[in-house]
Design a protein around this motif. Structure first.
Motif, PDB file in Angstrom:
ATOM      1  N   THR A 109       9.288   5.279 -13.311  1.00 37.18           N
ATOM      2  CA  THR A 109       7.900   5.136 -12.885  1.00 37.18           C
ATOM      3  C   THR A 109       7.364   3.761 -13.266  1.00 37.18           C
ATOM      4  O   THR A 109       6.645   3.115 -12.493  1.00 37.18           O
ATOM      5  N   TYR A 110       7.710   3.318 -14.465  1.00 36.15           N
ATOM      6  CA  TYR A 110       7.290   1.983 -14.931  1.00 36.15           C
ATOM      7  C   TYR A 110       7.807   0.897 -13.987  1.00 36.15           C
ATOM      8  O   TYR A 110       7.084  -0.060 -13.666  1.00 36.15           O
ATOM      9  N   LEU A 111       9.055   1.046 -13.515  1.00 36.97           N
ATOM     10  CA  LEU A 111       9.615   0.062 -12.588  1.00 36.97           C
ATOM     11  C   LEU A 111       8.888   0.078 -11.247  1.00 36.97           C
ATOM     12  O   LEU A 111       8.727  -0.965 -10.606  1.00 36.97           O
ATOM     13  N   HIS A 112       8.453   1.267 -10.824  1.00 31.40           N
ATOM     14  CA  HIS A 112       7.618   1.341  -9.632  1.00 31.40           C
ATOM     15  C   HIS A 112       6.406   0.416  -9.790  1.00 31.40           C
ATOM     16  O   HIS A 112       6.099  -0.405  -8.920  1.00 31.40           O
ATOM     17  N   LEU A 113       5.724   0.560 -10.925  1.00 24.53           N
ATOM     18  CA  LEU A 113       4.491  -0.189 -11.151  1.00 24.53           C
ATOM     19  C   LEU A 113       4.751  -1.672 -11.376  1.00 24.53           C
ATOM     20  O   LEU A 113       3.999  -2.534 -10.900  1.00 24.53           O
ATOM     21  N   LEU A 114       5.814  -1.983 -12.089  1.00 29.69           N
ATOM     22  CA  LEU A 114       6.153  -3.388 -12.336  1.00 29.69           C
ATOM     23  C   LEU A 114       6.508  -4.093 -11.029  1.00 29.69           C
ATOM     24  O   LEU A 114       6.094  -5.233 -10.798  1.00 29.69           O
ATOM     25  N   SER A 115       7.260  -3.413 -10.191  1.00 27.38           N
ATOM     26  CA  SER A 115       7.626  -4.015  -8.905  1.00 27.38           C
ATOM     27  C   SER A 115       6.386  -4.256  -8.045  1.00 27.38           C
ATOM     28  O   SER A 115       6.308  -5.242  -7.313  1.00 27.38           O
ATOM     29  N   ASP A 116       5.404  -3.353  -8.150  1.00 29.59           N
ATOM     30  CA  ASP A 116       4.160  -3.560  -7.411  1.00 29.59           C
ATOM     31  C   ASP A 116       3.395  -4.770  -7.926  1.00 29.59           C
ATOM     32  O   ASP A 116       2.797  -5.531  -7.154  1.00 29.59           O
ATOM     33  N   ALA A 117       3.377  -4.937  -9.261  1.00 26.93           N
ATOM     34  CA  ALA A 117       2.694  -6.100  -9.831  1.00 26.93           C
ATOM     35  C   ALA A 117       3.358  -7.393  -9.357  1.00 26.93           C
ATOM     36  O   ALA A 117       2.677  -8.367  -8.989  1.00 26.93           O
ATOM     37  N   LEU A 118       4.690  -7.405  -9.356  1.00 23.81           N
ATOM     38  CA  LEU A 118       5.412  -8.590  -8.884  1.00 23.81           C
ATOM     39  C   LEU A 118       5.202  -8.797  -7.385  1.00 23.81           C
ATOM     40  O   LEU A 118       5.086  -9.935  -6.915  1.00 23.81           O
ATOM     41  N   ALA A 119       5.148  -7.704  -6.648  1.00 22.12           N
ATOM     42  CA  ALA A 119       4.895  -7.811  -5.206  1.00 22.12           C
ATOM     43  C   ALA A 119       3.526  -8.419  -4.956  1.00 22.12           C
ATOM     44  O   ALA A 119       3.346  -9.230  -4.039  1.00 22.12           O
ATOM     45  N   SER A 120       2.555  -8.034  -5.784  1.00 22.05           N
ATOM     46  CA  SER A 120       1.207  -8.578  -5.618  1.00 22.05           C
ATOM     47  C   SER A 120       1.181 -10.084  -5.858  1.00 22.05           C
ATOM     48  O   SER A 120       0.446 -10.811  -5.174  1.00 22.05           O
ATOM     49  N   ILE A 121       1.987 -10.559  -6.811  1.00 19.70           N
ATOM     50  CA  ILE A 121       2.081 -12.003  -7.042  1.00 19.70           C
ATOM     51  C   ILE A 121       2.621 -12.689  -5.790  1.00 19.70           C
ATOM     52  O   ILE A 121       2.111 -13.729  -5.356  1.00 19.70           O
ATOM     53  N   ALA A 133       0.831  -1.206   0.000  1.00 19.14           N
ATOM     54  CA  ALA A 133       0.000   0.000   0.000  1.00 19.14           C
ATOM     55  C   ALA A 133       0.867   1.258   0.000  1.00 19.14           C
ATOM     56  O   ALA A 133       0.645   2.192  -0.785  1.00 19.14           O
ATOM     57  N   PHE A 134       1.893   1.278   0.861  1.00 12.58           N
ATOM     58  CA  PHE A 134       2.792   2.435   0.895  1.00 12.58           C
ATOM     59  C   PHE A 134       3.579   2.548  -0.408  1.00 12.58           C
ATOM     60  O   PHE A 134       3.856   3.647  -0.892  1.00 12.58           O
ATOM     61  N   HIS A 135       3.913   1.392  -0.960  1.00 10.76           N
ATOM     62  CA  HIS A 135       4.605   1.379  -2.250  1.00 10.76           C
ATOM     63  C   HIS A 135       3.721   1.979  -3.332  1.00 10.76           C
ATOM     64  O   HIS A 135       4.169   2.771  -4.169  1.00 10.76           O
ATOM     65  N   ASN A 136       2.437   1.624  -3.331  1.00 15.13           N
ATOM     66  CA  ASN A 136       1.502   2.169  -4.309  1.00 15.13           C
ATOM     67  C   ASN A 136       1.285   3.663  -4.117  1.00 15.13           C
ATOM     68  O   ASN A 136       1.105   4.404  -5.096  1.00 15.13           O
ATOM     69  N   LEU A 137       1.294   4.104  -2.857  1.00 10.10           N
ATOM     70  CA  LEU A 137       1.187   5.540  -2.606  1.00 10.10           C
ATOM     71  C   LEU A 137       2.387   6.263  -3.215  1.00 10.10           C
ATOM     72  O   LEU A 137       2.242   7.317  -3.840  1.00 10.10           O
ATOM     73  N   GLY A 138       3.557   5.665  -3.054  1.00  6.53           N
ATOM     74  CA  GLY A 138       4.749   6.219  -3.690  1.00  6.53           C
ATOM     75  C   GLY A 138       4.636   6.215  -5.202  1.00  6.53           C
ATOM     76  O   GLY A 138       5.087   7.144  -5.878  1.00  6.53           O
ATOM     77  N   ASP A 139       4.001   5.168  -5.744  1.00  8.38           N
ATOM     78  CA  ASP A 139       3.804   5.094  -7.192  1.00  8.38           C
ATOM     79  C   ASP A 139       2.918   6.220  -7.699  1.00  8.38           C
ATOM     80  O   ASP A 139       3.171   6.813  -8.754  1.00  8.38           O
ATOM     81  N   ALA A 140       1.848   6.505  -6.952  1.00  7.69           N
ATOM     82  CA  ALA A 140       0.938   7.576  -7.360  1.00  7.69           C
ATOM     83  C   ALA A 140       1.682   8.914  -7.411  1.00  7.69           C
ATOM     84  O   ALA A 140       1.546   9.680  -8.381  1.00  7.69           O
ATOM     85  N   LEU A 141       2.485   9.173  -6.373  1.00  8.34           N
ATOM     86  CA  LEU A 141       3.288  10.404  -6.367  1.00  8.34           C
ATOM     87  C   LEU A 141       4.314  10.381  -7.491  1.00  8.34           C
ATOM     88  O   LEU A 141       4.587  11.400  -8.121  1.00  8.34           O
ATOM     89  N   SER A 142       4.883   9.189  -7.749  1.00  6.16           N
ATOM     90  CA  SER A 142       5.881   9.040  -8.806  1.00  6.16           C
ATOM     91  C   SER A 142       5.293   9.346 -10.174  1.00  6.16           C
ATOM     92  O   SER A 142       5.918  10.007 -11.003  1.00  6.16           O
ATOM     93  N   VAL A 143       4.081   8.854 -10.409  1.00 10.21           N
ATOM     94  CA  VAL A 143       3.429   9.094 -11.701  1.00 10.21           C
ATOM     95  C   VAL A 143       3.166  10.577 -11.898  1.00 10.21           C
ATOM     96  O   VAL A 143       3.377  11.136 -12.988  1.00 10.21           O
ATOM     97  N   ILE A 144       2.708  11.245 -10.831  1.00  9.37           N
ATOM     98  CA  ILE A 144       2.445  12.687 -10.924  1.00  9.37           C
ATOM     99  C   ILE A 144       3.734  13.451 -11.219  1.00  9.37           C
ATOM    100  O   ILE A 144       3.776  14.312 -12.108  1.00  9.37           O
TER     101      ILE A 144
END
Length: 294
Positions: A140-152, A36-47
């Motif tokens: 930013t893409y790596l932020h999101l990819l790492s989250d997808a892998l984390a979800s797995i 969740a904190f990682h995703n919050l960082g992703d949202a800020l990263s995308v912005i």
């Protein structure tokens, strides 16, 4: 990169963050809370990535004669650096959980992890196309990819906890994901730091010198400099020794050098200084005390 995709990815990450925070608190899962904190960082990263991309697209000005592309490099460094810091904090908490296990509700954890994986995968697909030629978007893409892998990883952990009650797998997955994130982020930190320090791009400079010297009317090459504005724009300056020729005969040689550097070495901004005898015995690369003798 279309602003609509950035907006959609930001909205997805905000929704995922809220969903995982609630799921993590209800289930007691550290890996969900970390995600969740990682995703919050992703949202800020995308912005940040979107704002930097818009600024980087501005034209050169009298004040910034090379333009604003370095803004994207700074943002990429910030994004990757934040990822490493977050990963270190999560790994520390995960070790504490391994030493002092806490109960985890695997069923809630599983549902939240599956939904998060689908959303993260969609975000990754949306940014995939722009990540190949832009360090800022790649970070930013790596932020999101790492989250997808984390979800797995969280899904696997949830299954193990739900059916076999192996609670220690939750912090273990957190540690593995943190290590992976650092592994993926560190090259971006190195590359962006190298660009900001105006480090020379990886080119065969001896071969470049030989190619330039092989051109008609070139007698020698010295005081070579090369650096990067961003990962796609290389700047190159060099002094060349020539016979005492009129400017009308020097300019065609300049064009030959520019064409050589552009087509063979992908250099897109070249500055050439022609000299007759000055510097002919000096090194290919500028030495700090050379200017005293010029």
């Amino acid at each position: 990169m279309a602003g609509g995709r950035f907006l959609l990815v930001t909205i997805l990450n905000v929704v995922i963050t809220v969903f995982e925070l609630l799921g993590g608190l209800l289930s007691g899962s550290l890996s969900l809370l970390s995600d969740a904190f990682h995703n919050l960082g992703d949202a800020l990263s995308v912005i940040l990535s979107y704002v930097a991309h818009r600024i980087g697209a501005r034209r050169q000005t009298r004040k910034n004669t090379f333009g604003y592309r370095r803004v994207e490099i700074l943002t990429a460094l910030l994004n990757a650096g934040v990822l490493i810091l977050i990963s270190a904090g999560l790994a520390f908490e995960a070790v504490r959980r391994l030493l002092h296990p806490e109960p985890v509700k695997g069923d809630i954890m599983l549902v939240v992890a599956v939904v998060s994986f689908v959303a993260n995968l969609l975000s990754t697909i949306l940014l995939n196309r722009g990540s190949k030629h832009n360090l800022n978007i790649r970070a930013t893409y790596l932020h999101l990819l790492s989250d997808a892998l984390a979800s797995i990883g969280v899904i696997i952990g949830a299954v193990l906890i739900t059916f076999w009650h192996i609670s220690w797998v939750d912090p273990l997955i957190t540690i593995l994901v943190a290590v992976y994130i650092v592994f993926e982020s560190w090259p971006i930190v190195k590359q962006t730091f190298g660009i900001l320090m105006e480090g020379a791009p990886q080119l065969d400079y001896d071969a470049i010198a030989q190619d330039i010297c092989a051109l008609p009317k070139i007698k020698g090459v010295h005081h070579l400099h090369a650096w990067q504005i961003d990962e796609n724009n290389l700047v190159f300056s060099v002094h060349v020794n020539m016979d005492d020729l009129p400017l009308s005969q020097v300019e065609p040689v300049y064009r030959q050098i520019e064409a050589l550097l552009c087509h063979k070495y992908n250099v897109n901004h070249v500055t050439i200084q022609a000299e007759c005898h000055r510097g002919k015995d000096e090194a290919l690369f500028f030495k700090q005390n050379d200017w005293r003798h010029d």
